[in-house]
Design a protein around this motif. Structure first.
Motif: not given
Ligand SMILES: Cc1ncc(COP(=O)(O)O)c(C=O)c1O
Length: 385
Positions: A108-126, A152-162
């Motif tokens: 709605k606010y950024k017009g992102i239609t093909d988004g990405e989520i950044i999760i750690p390797n340790s995140a729950h499978f939900s 650092g790895s998280l920072n690198e993973a951020i994109s304009d689709k996050t």
């Protein structure tokens, strides 16, 4: 289904026989569960609210008030004066709601239609389920040598689709808390939705901090945190199903709202339509019953058992994966394959859980595991060493 009615007692006997195949928390043999026996008072209250439906809150105004009060109380516990959210079926549904809110907000606010989520390797499978259902791409942030998000790895993973960054307060496998303060700053500066999954840690970290444990801040006192998952049916001792999703702003619920024409309210933001009021009522009751002091005592006891177990394991010669931050101990034998050890413990009647990252036996020191159970387990582990 059979044609004719069956006598009640026959049905009960049949059910009891099937129920007897289940493991019983009381035996203290379930080592890997993040749920435990609910408190009897919470169960008593739960039964009184079985017919309530929060999907149609105009019909159940009192129960809706109870849900609002619970969300307010959990919000306050997490340093939020005005909280929004719901009591849902568990951590999975709470995480799904958070990611749906983040996706819809970014659309709605950024017009992102093909988004990405950044999760750690340790995140729950939900989060894998959420990404699949919401057509989002998962970008994994690496873990550092202490099994926490590598910023650092998280920072690198951020994109304009996050559309969202996720961090964990009490990881499923090791019970560790990610560097949430640091991540919150990044998310806030970059205006990215930040969700904290405290499904496991939410009902213990605030209380442990209260009694002097040196644990990091993970809550809404950090400006970047937009939502937090906290599960009453884990350390909160509420009956299953009871998960909690708390949002900082009402607009996160609004971006998920769909019209609900035939009901007593005009819109609905939850995923589930018809939903139990009993979970809210039982959570309300148990939170009042324990208060901060009661929960602090429980959380403190669980940590004492955790430290006792970890210390004794080390004395026998087992290797601990990391010093426990919450009530989970993960360990290995120095030479024996983890799955072989797990198999041997299973043969001795323990219900063991094996972590994947890193591979290790993980014991979640929940309320049903008492000191005498730990002594029996340590005796078996000594024997098998
Ligand atoms: C950190 C975390 N998040 C989410 C979940 C999912 O919770 P539930 O099984 O209640 O859906 C779990 C479950 O153990 C968990 O540990």
């Amino acid at each position: 289904m059979q044609d004719n009615p069956i006598d009640k007692q026959d049905i009960l006997n049949e059910l009891a026989e099937l129920h007897s195949l289940d493991y019983d928390y009381e035996d203290g043999r379930i080592l890997g569960s993040m749920c435990t026996q609910a408190h009897p008072f919470a169960k008593e209250v739960y039964c009184k609210f079985l017919d309530t439906n929060l999907g149609d809150p105009g019909l159940f105004k009192g129960t809706k008030r109870i849900e609002e009060e619970v969300i307010k109380s959990i919000g306050e516990l997490l340093s939020l004066d005005e909280a929004y959210g719901n009591i849902v079926t568990g951590g999975t549904e709470a995480n799904l709601m958070a990611i749906r809110a983040a996706r819809n907000h970014a659309r709605k606010y950024k017009g992102i239609t093909d988004g990405e989520i950044i999760i750690p390797n340790s995140a729950h499978f939900s989060f894998k389920k959420a990404a699949d259902m919401l057509s989002l791409k998962i970008v994994e942030a690496k873990l550092d040598e202490n099994y926490k998000i590598d910023v650092g790895s998280l920072n690198e993973a951020i994109s304009d689709k996050t559309v969202a960054i996720v961090a964990i307060a009490g990881t499923t496998e090791l019970g560790l808390i990610d560097p949430i303060e640091e991540i919150s700053k990044i998310a806030f500066e970059k205006n990215i939705y930040f969700h904290v999954d405290a499904a496991f840690g939410g009902f213990s970290i605030p209380f442990l901090r209260e009694i002097g444990y040196n644990l990091p801040v993970f809550d809404f006192s950090l400006d970047g945190v937009c939502s937090i998952t906290v599960d009453p049916h884990k350390m909160g001792l509420a009956p299953i199903p009871a998960g909690g999703i708390i949002f900082r702003k009402e607009e996160y619920l609004e971006v998920m709202a769909v019209d609900s024409p035939y009901l007593t309210v005009k819109t609905q933001s939850t995923i589930v339509g018809t939903r139990l009021g009993a979970s809210s009522a039982a959570t309300y009751a148990i939170m009042k019953y324990f208060g901060k002091k009661g929960y602090s005592k429980i959380a403190g006891n669980l940590m004492e058992n955790t430290m006792f177990f970890a210390q004794n394991l080390k004395e026998i010669g087992y290797e601990i994966i990391c010093e426990p931050e919450l009530n989970i101990v993960a360990f290995n034998h120095p030479t024996m394959d983890t799955n072989v050890l797990a198999g041997k413990l299973e043969k001795r009647g323990w219900k063991v859980s094996v972590a994947k990252c890193p591979v290790a036996i993980r014991v979640v020191l929940m309320n049903h595991i008492k000191k005498n159970h730990l002594e029996e387990l340590l005796k078996d582990l000594k024997d098998l060493y």
